[in-house]
Design an enzyme around this catalytic site. Structure first.
Site, PDB file in Angstrom:
ATOM      1  N   GLY A 154      43.089  45.150  41.716  1.00 24.37           N
ATOM      2  CA  GLY A 154      42.953  46.585  41.560  1.00 24.37           C
ATOM      3  C   GLY A 154      41.529  47.041  41.820  1.00 24.37           C
ATOM      4  O   GLY A 154      40.591  46.236  41.886  1.00 24.37           O
ATOM      5  N   CYS A 155      41.362  48.350  41.950  1.00 24.10           N
ATOM      6  CA  CYS A 155      40.048  48.905  42.294  1.00 24.10           C
ATOM      7  C   CYS A 155      39.048  48.750  41.156  1.00 24.10           C
ATOM      8  O   CYS A 155      37.930  48.251  41.359  1.00 24.10           O
ATOM      9  CB  CYS A 155      40.186  50.362  42.708  1.00 24.10           C
ATOM     10  SG  CYS A 155      41.104  51.391  41.544  1.00 24.10           S
ATOM     11  N   TYR A 156      39.427  49.161  39.944  1.00 24.74           N
ATOM     12  CA  TYR A 156      38.517  49.000  38.807  1.00 24.74           C
ATOM     13  C   TYR A 156      38.210  47.523  38.525  1.00 24.74           C
ATOM     14  O   TYR A 156      37.048  47.166  38.277  1.00 24.74           O
ATOM     15  CB  TYR A 156      39.111  49.640  37.553  1.00 24.74           C
ATOM     16  CG  TYR A 156      39.086  51.147  37.502  1.00 24.74           C
ATOM     17  CD1 TYR A 156      37.892  51.863  37.593  1.00 24.74           C
ATOM     18  CD2 TYR A 156      40.259  51.871  37.306  1.00 24.74           C
ATOM     19  CE1 TYR A 156      37.878  53.246  37.513  1.00 24.74           C
ATOM     20  CE2 TYR A 156      40.259  53.257  37.228  1.00 24.74           C
ATOM     21  CZ  TYR A 156      39.063  53.940  37.328  1.00 24.74           C
ATOM     22  OH  TYR A 156      39.056  55.311  37.239  1.00 24.74           O
TER      23      TYR A 156
END
Length: 326
Positions: A154-156
Site C-alpha cells: 500500500g501507499c502509506y
C-alpha cells in the site's frame, strides 16, 4: 519483450501503470481491461484521461474469452482492482501460470485471520497466498525474483516502511508514531462528497482503525501508531514519523543504518533536511529526511512519495522489472 495485461485500467493507478509500461522498451501492453459491468468498457483510455492522448488503448470487458486471451498472449497480469476482485483473479491467473502483480491488499498478509477484520472477506486461496511475496522492492528483491505472486504494498506502508526498516535494530519497545498525509487521489476515482472540491480539507481519518496500520506493523515486525490524513492536494504522501531509539545509539549508527539505500537510486536520504511532496510528485522516488536527538533518544524521519507512483504503479513496475530481470 514481455507482454503485460492490465486489469482495472480505468482507475488512477491502473491508468498510471499503463502509461509506465507503455513507455518501457522492455514491455508491451497486451490489453487493458475493466469489469464486464463497467460503464467504461469500450471506451478509449484517452477519453477518460486526455493526458494519455498519445496512447490508443481501448478498455475491454474482462469476459471469459478475454481471460483466455490474456493467458494465451501475456506473460504477466497487473491487477488494479478492488481487494475482493483481486482475491479471485489473482488466484485464477496464478494457477494458469502467469506472473501476477496485485496492487490491492488481497495478498499482503500471510495470516489468513487478518482478512475478515481488515478487508471484510475470508481468504479463500491460502495455497496461492502461501506463494505471495510482499513487493517492497528495495527490501524483497530476491523473493520477488523467485515467485509469480507479488503483492505490491500500500501507499502509506511504502512510505512508512522505507523510513522505518533501516531503524528496526535500534527501536525500543515504544511504538513508532506515524502521522501521514495523502493527496485526494488516494481515495480513488469514484465521486465522493468528502473528496469533492468544495468539501476536501485537511483532516485525519481511519484513526486507530486503518487497514494500513497492521500492514505496516506486520512487515516492520513491531506495532505502530498510525494516523492517516486527507490533504487538500491531488497526489503525494508525506509521512512524519517519531521513534525512540535504544540507549547508546549514535548519529553515526543512524547514518550507517540508512546507508542501506546508498545503491538504491530511487531512495534519497538526507540528514537534517526534510522532504516536500512537490519534489516527488510524478516521480518514482522516495525522499527521506531525518534528525536525531541523542540526549532524548528520539528521532524524527519524514518520508515523501507519490501515492500513485512509488505508492502503487511505479513500485509495481519495479517489481515487474525485478521479477523478469530487466
Amino acid at each position: 519483450m514481455k507482454s503485460i495485461a492490465i486489469i482495472g485500467a480505468s482507475g488512477y493507478t491502473g491508468a498510471q501503470i499503463t502509461s509506465l509500461i507503455n513507455a518501457d522498451c522492455n514491455f508491451s501492453v497486451q490489453g487493458l481491461y475493466v469489469s464486464e459491468n463497467s460503464l467504461d468498457k469500450g471506451r478509449k483510455l484517452a477519453d477518460l484521461y486526455p493526458t494519455y492522448s498519445h496512447m490508443a488503448y481501448t478498455l475491454s470487458p474482462l469476459s471469459d474469452d478475454a481471460k483466455k486471451k490474456i493467458v494465451a498472449e501475456a506473460d504477466a497480469v497487473v491487477l488494479a482492482t478492488e481487494h475482493s476482485v483481486s482475491l479471485e483473479l489473482a488466484a485464477w491467473f496464478y494457477q494458469q501460470g502467469l506472473a501476477v502483480f496485485d496492487l490491492s491488499g488481497a495478498y499482503r498478509f500471510a495470516d489468513v485471520a487478518q482478512y475478515p477484520k481488515w478487508y471484510g472477506f475470508e481468504h479463500t486461496h491460502p495455497d496461492v497466498l502461501a506463494q505471495a511475496v510482499y513487493g517492497l522492492a528495495e527490501w524483497n528483491s530476491e523473493q520477488i525474483k523467485q515467485t509469480r505472486m507479488i503483492a505490491v504494498p500500500g501507499c502509506y506502508p511504502t512510505a512508512s516502511l522505507t523510513a522505518l526498516k533501516p531503524l528496526k535494530p535500534f527501536l525500543t519497545e515504544m511504538y513508532p508514531v506515524i502521522n501521514a498525509v495523502s493527496g485526494v487521489t488516494g481515495a480513488g476515482r469514484k465521486a465522493q462528497l468528502h473528496t469533492s472540491f468544495c468539501e476536501v480539507s485537511l483532516t485525519p481519518y481511519g484513526v486507530l482503525g486503518h487497514r494500513h496500520q497492521p500492514e505496516i506493523a506486520t512487515h516492520l515486525g513491531q506495532e505502530v501508531i498510525f494516523t492517516p490524513h486527507l490533504g487538500n492536494f491531488k497526489r503525494g504522501i508525506l509521512a512524519t514519523i517519531t521513534v525512540q531509539l535504544k540507549p547508546g545509539t549514535t548519529e553515526a549508527d543512524v547514518a550507517k543504518a540508512y546507508s542501506v539505500y546508498d545503491n538504491a537510486p530511487i531512495v534519497t536520504v538526507k540528514h537534517n533536511q526534510f522532504p516536500k511532496v512537490d519534489d516527488v510528485v510524478n516521480t518514482p522516488n522516495c525522499h527521506l529526511g531525518w534528525k536525531y536527538d541523542a540526549n532524548s533518544g528520539y528521532l524524527v524521519v519524514a518520508s515523501a512519495i507519490d501515492n500513485l507512483m512509488k505508492g502503487a504503479a511505479s513500485q509495481g513496475l519495479q517489481c515487474i522489472k525485478i521479477h523478469f530481470g530487466v
